[in-house]
Each structure stands twice: as structure tokens, then as C-alpha cells.
Design a protein around this motif. Structure first.
Motif, short mmCIF file in Angstrom:
data_model
loop_
_atom_site.label_atom_id
_atom_site.label_comp_id
_atom_site.label_asym_id
_atom_site.label_seq_id
_atom_site.Cartn_x
_atom_site.Cartn_y
_atom_site.Cartn_z
N ILE A 10 -0.33 49.03 -24.62
CA ILE A 10 0.83 49.61 -25.31
C ILE A 10 2.04 49.60 -24.39
O ILE A 10 3.15 49.29 -24.82
N GLU A 11 1.83 49.94 -23.14
CA GLU A 11 2.92 49.97 -22.17
C GLU A 11 3.48 48.57 -21.87
O GLU A 11 4.68 48.42 -21.66
N PHE A 12 2.59 47.58 -21.82
CA PHE A 12 2.98 46.21 -21.47
C PHE A 12 2.45 45.23 -22.52
O PHE A 12 1.61 44.37 -22.21
N PRO A 13 2.92 45.32 -23.75
CA PRO A 13 2.35 44.47 -24.81
C PRO A 13 2.52 42.97 -24.56
O PRO A 13 1.67 42.18 -24.96
N GLU A 14 3.58 42.61 -23.87
CA GLU A 14 3.83 41.20 -23.60
C GLU A 14 2.91 40.64 -22.52
O GLU A 14 2.87 39.42 -22.30
N MET A 15 2.16 41.50 -21.87
CA MET A 15 1.29 41.07 -20.77
C MET A 15 -0.19 41.28 -21.08
O MET A 15 -1.02 41.30 -20.17
N GLN A 16 -0.53 41.41 -22.34
CA GLN A 16 -1.92 41.67 -22.72
C GLN A 16 -2.88 40.61 -22.19
O GLN A 16 -3.95 40.95 -21.67
N ASP A 17 -2.52 39.35 -22.32
CA ASP A 17 -3.41 38.29 -21.85
C ASP A 17 -3.62 38.35 -20.34
O ASP A 17 -4.74 38.19 -19.85
N LYS A 18 -2.54 38.59 -19.62
CA LYS A 18 -2.64 38.66 -18.16
C LYS A 18 -3.47 39.88 -17.73
O LYS A 18 -4.27 39.80 -16.79
N ILE A 19 -3.30 40.99 -18.41
CA ILE A 19 -4.09 42.19 -18.10
C ILE A 19 -5.57 41.89 -18.30
O ILE A 19 -6.40 42.19 -17.43
N GLN A 20 -5.90 41.30 -19.42
CA GLN A 20 -7.30 40.98 -19.72
C GLN A 20 -7.88 40.01 -18.69
O GLN A 20 -9.00 40.19 -18.22
N GLU A 21 -7.11 39.01 -18.35
CA GLU A 21 -7.57 38.02 -17.37
C GLU A 21 -7.81 38.66 -16.01
O GLU A 21 -8.85 38.44 -15.38
N LEU A 22 -6.86 39.46 -15.55
CA LEU A 22 -7.00 40.10 -14.24
C LEU A 22 -8.18 41.07 -14.22
O LEU A 22 -8.87 41.19 -13.19
N LYS A 23 -8.43 41.76 -15.32
CA LYS A 23 -9.58 42.66 -15.37
C LYS A 23 -10.90 41.91 -15.21
O LYS A 23 -11.87 42.45 -14.70
N MET A 24 -10.92 40.65 -15.63
CA MET A 24 -12.15 39.85 -15.53
C MET A 24 -12.33 39.22 -14.16
O MET A 24 -13.46 39.03 -13.71
N VAL A 25 -11.23 38.90 -13.47
CA VAL A 25 -11.35 38.14 -12.22
C VAL A 25 -11.02 38.94 -10.96
O VAL A 25 -11.34 38.50 -9.86
N ASP A 26 -10.39 40.08 -11.10
CA ASP A 26 -9.96 40.86 -9.93
C ASP A 26 -10.56 42.27 -10.01
O ASP A 26 -10.10 43.11 -10.78
N GLU A 27 -11.58 42.51 -9.20
CA GLU A 27 -12.29 43.79 -9.24
C GLU A 27 -11.38 44.96 -8.88
O GLU A 27 -11.50 46.05 -9.44
N SER A 28 -10.47 44.75 -7.94
CA SER A 28 -9.53 45.81 -7.56
C SER A 28 -8.61 46.16 -8.73
O SER A 28 -8.35 47.35 -9.00
N PHE A 29 -8.11 45.15 -9.42
CA PHE A 29 -7.25 45.38 -10.58
C PHE A 29 -8.04 46.11 -11.67
O PHE A 29 -7.53 47.04 -12.29
N LYS A 30 -9.27 45.69 -11.88
CA LYS A 30 -10.11 46.33 -12.90
C LYS A 30 -10.32 47.80 -12.57
O LYS A 30 -10.24 48.67 -13.44
N ALA A 31 -10.57 48.11 -11.30
CA ALA A 31 -10.77 49.50 -10.89
C ALA A 31 -9.50 50.32 -11.12
O ALA A 31 -9.58 51.46 -11.61
N MET A 32 -8.35 49.75 -10.78
CA MET A 32 -7.08 50.45 -11.03
C MET A 32 -6.87 50.67 -12.52
O MET A 32 -6.46 51.75 -12.95
N SER A 33 -7.13 49.65 -13.30
CA SER A 33 -6.97 49.73 -14.74
C SER A 33 -7.91 50.78 -15.34
O SER A 33 -7.49 51.60 -16.18
#
Length: 78
Positions: A10-33
Motif C-alpha cells: 500500500i505504501e509503495f504500490p509502484e514497487m510491488q514486483d520489486k518488493i516481492q522479488e527482493l523478499k524471495m532473493v534477499d534474506e535480510s530484506f525479507k527479515a526487514m519486511s
């Protein structure tokens, strides 16, 4: 606004794909998310259910969520 959903999608609707991708490939990003979403859920629950909590505790939760949002945004825009 009380009880407002601040989910990353909701906060970054234009970045949904990038958020999803980073959650799958970057464990640190996933933990922050995951932590961001946990904080958002907790804050919304406290707001919408009028759960008594100390102002300092509530402020700390909101500050941590804001700091995580800033870090996440920085990652998304780099």
C-alpha cells in the motif's frame, strides 16, 4: 488516521514486483519486511482495539516502523 494499514504494497504500490522479488532473493530484506509487517499489525491492533499501552511504548513501535520503512525505501530505490 487510526487503524490505517501501512503494508508495503500500500505504501509503495509502484514497487510491488520489486518488493516481492527482493523478499524471495534477499534474506535480510525479507527479515526487514517481515518485521515491518509485524509492527504494522501490532500498531493497528492497538489503535483499532483501544488497547491500553504506554505512550512511550506506542511511540517506540511507530518509530521502529518508520525507520524500517525508510531503510526499505532506500533499498527499493537503489
Amino acid at each position: 488516521m487510526l487503524g490505517e494499514n501501512h503494508a508495503l504494497f500500500i505504501e509503495f504500490p509502484e514497487m510491488q514486483d520489486k518488493i516481492q522479488e527482493l523478499k524471495m532473493v534477499d534474506e535480510s530484506f525479507k527479515a526487514m519486511s517481515d518485521r515491518y509487517h509485524q509492527l504494522d499489525h501490532t500498531i493497528r491492533g492497538l489503535e483499532s482495539n483501544n488497547v491500553p499501552t504506554e505512550d512511550s511504548h506506542f511511540t517506540q513501535l511507530k518509530l521502529e516502523r518508520l525507520q524500517l520503512k525508510d531503510k526499505i525505501y532506500s533499498i527499493l530505490t537503489n
